[in-house]
Design an enzyme around this catalytic site. Structure first.
Site, mmCIF file in Angstrom:
data_model
loop_
_atom_site.group_PDB
_atom_site.id
_atom_site.type_symbol
_atom_site.label_atom_id
_atom_site.label_comp_id
_atom_site.label_asym_id
_atom_site.label_seq_id
_atom_site.Cartn_x
_atom_site.Cartn_y
_atom_site.Cartn_z
ATOM 1 N N LYS A 138 -19.301 32.178 -25.899
ATOM 2 C CA LYS A 138 -18.999 30.847 -26.438
ATOM 3 C C LYS A 138 -19.422 29.764 -25.450
ATOM 4 C CE LYS A 138 -15.317 32.642 -29.331
ATOM 5 N NZ LYS A 138 -13.902 32.963 -29.535
ATOM 6 N N GLN B 51 -8.402 31.851 -26.725
ATOM 7 C CA GLN B 51 -8.900 33.168 -27.136
ATOM 8 C C GLN B 51 -7.733 34.096 -27.461
ATOM 9 O OE1 GLN B 51 -12.242 33.943 -27.525
ATOM 10 N NE2 GLN B 51 -11.485 35.830 -28.422
ATOM 11 N N ASP C 276 -10.922 26.129 -34.002
ATOM 12 C CA ASP C 276 -10.817 27.430 -34.653
ATOM 13 C C ASP C 276 -10.213 27.287 -36.058
ATOM 14 O OD1 ASP C 276 -11.901 29.590 -33.330
ATOM 15 O OD2 ASP C 276 -10.164 29.922 -32.029
#
Ligand code: NDP
Length: 283
Positions: free
Chosen positions: A53, A97, A120
């Site tokens: 990422k 994460q 997200d």
């Protein structure tokens, strides 16, 4: 029939070139898209995902910050960092994460992210907005899958879509997006009684189970579009999806490979969400 391969690497490259141009235009006006990624613990897969990422951000000309904590970190410290990032004008997207270590309340952590920086799309407010058909951020994996359909000109209206898996990050938002695109959607899970009945009538089949090569050719309707979200590691160390790719690609109309399908698109849509957040902030 041999299926058309929906190549995520090719589509991702095309989209990322556009994002880079948009990021440069934004930077010329004084805003560089910025993403902060928080990693707690030493899970090997998570470390790879986070590194990918951060690298993708650098390639697209975005600013990125990686903040790592040891597995035993006090959750309060992570929450304080999130509060700091929420107030940081150089950061447009914040991502934690998952999975977090067991002593964390993951929901509380996701809720601590400012909804307008929740790239997200996991914050309850953003989940609600998606459900109402007015999304602020679409979760990256289903967002990327919708791009495959759009890019390949795959019509969803009136189609029978079957989603295997009901997780918050893939199955549920996927089903919602397909329904909003006017497909008729069925969601299957581990308690579904007759999986075969459902999969065999699917025009669009999305497999997000985490079970290696679970979807065999006999489960697939000839001519279906098959999207394989699964990432499974075989005993020999190789990666494979939830779909038995070889035989299924003989009967499907289109299929995503693993690797090189949904995976590269997921990271690409994280860039899309970060860029959209920065563009919104700059207006
Ligand atoms: P989860 O484990 O959270 O969910 C799996 C779902 O599959 C559950 O709803 C479960 O049902 C269902 N399921 C499991 N076994 C069966 C079965 N035998 N029959 C029917 N349903 C079953 O996984 P995720 O949604 O997070 O991820 C799914 C897969 O996708 C994983 O391999 C993951 O690594 C991969 N992934 C890939 C991404 C990418 O970018 N390519 C991004 C995110 C995930 P129940 O709810 O009843 O337990």
């Amino acid at each position: 029939m041999t299926a058309k391969i929906l190549d995520g690497t090719v589509l991702a490259k095309k989209l990322r070139a556009d994002f880079k141009t948009r990021a440069e235009a934004l930077a010329a006006r004084g805003t560089r898209p910025g993403l902060a990624v928080i990693l707690v613990g030493e899970d090997a897969a998570s470390q790879v995902y986070v590194r990918n990422k951060v690298n993708a951000c650098a390639q697209a000309g975005f600013h990125s910050e990686k903040i790592s904590y040891p597995p035993e970190v006090e959750p309060g410290l992570v929450l304080a960092k999130i509060a700091e990032l929420n107030a940081d004008p150089e950061i447009h997207g914040i991502l934690v994460q998952l999975p977090l270590p067991r002593h964390f309340d993951s929901d509380a952590v996701l809720k601590a992210i400012a909804p307008e920086k929740d790239v997200d799309g996991f914050h309850a407010e953003n989940v609600g907005a998606l459900m109402q058909g007015n999304p602020r951020f679409i979760p990256c994996t289903p967002y990327g899958i919708m791009k495959f359909f759009a890019d390949a000109g795959i019509e969803l209206k009136g189609k029978e879509a079957v989603v295997l898996g009901r997780s918050n990050i893939v199955g549920k938002p996927m089903a919602m997006l397909l329904m909003q695109a006017s497909a008729t959607v069925t969601i299957c899970h581990s308690q579904t009684r007759d999986l075969l009945f459902h999969t065999r009538r699917a025009d669009i089949l999305v497999a997000a189970l985490g079970r290696a090569r679970f979807v065999t050719a006999e489960m697939v309707k000839p001519g279906a579009v098959v999207i394989d979200v699964g990432i499974n590691r075989l005993p020999d160390g190789k990666l494979c999806g939830d779909v038995d790719f070889g035989p299924v690609s003989e009967i499907a109309a289109a299929i995503t490979p693993v690797p090189g399908g949904v995976g590269p698109m997921t990271i690409t849509m994280l860039l899309a969400n970060t860029l959209e957040a920065a563009e919104r902030g700059a207006h």
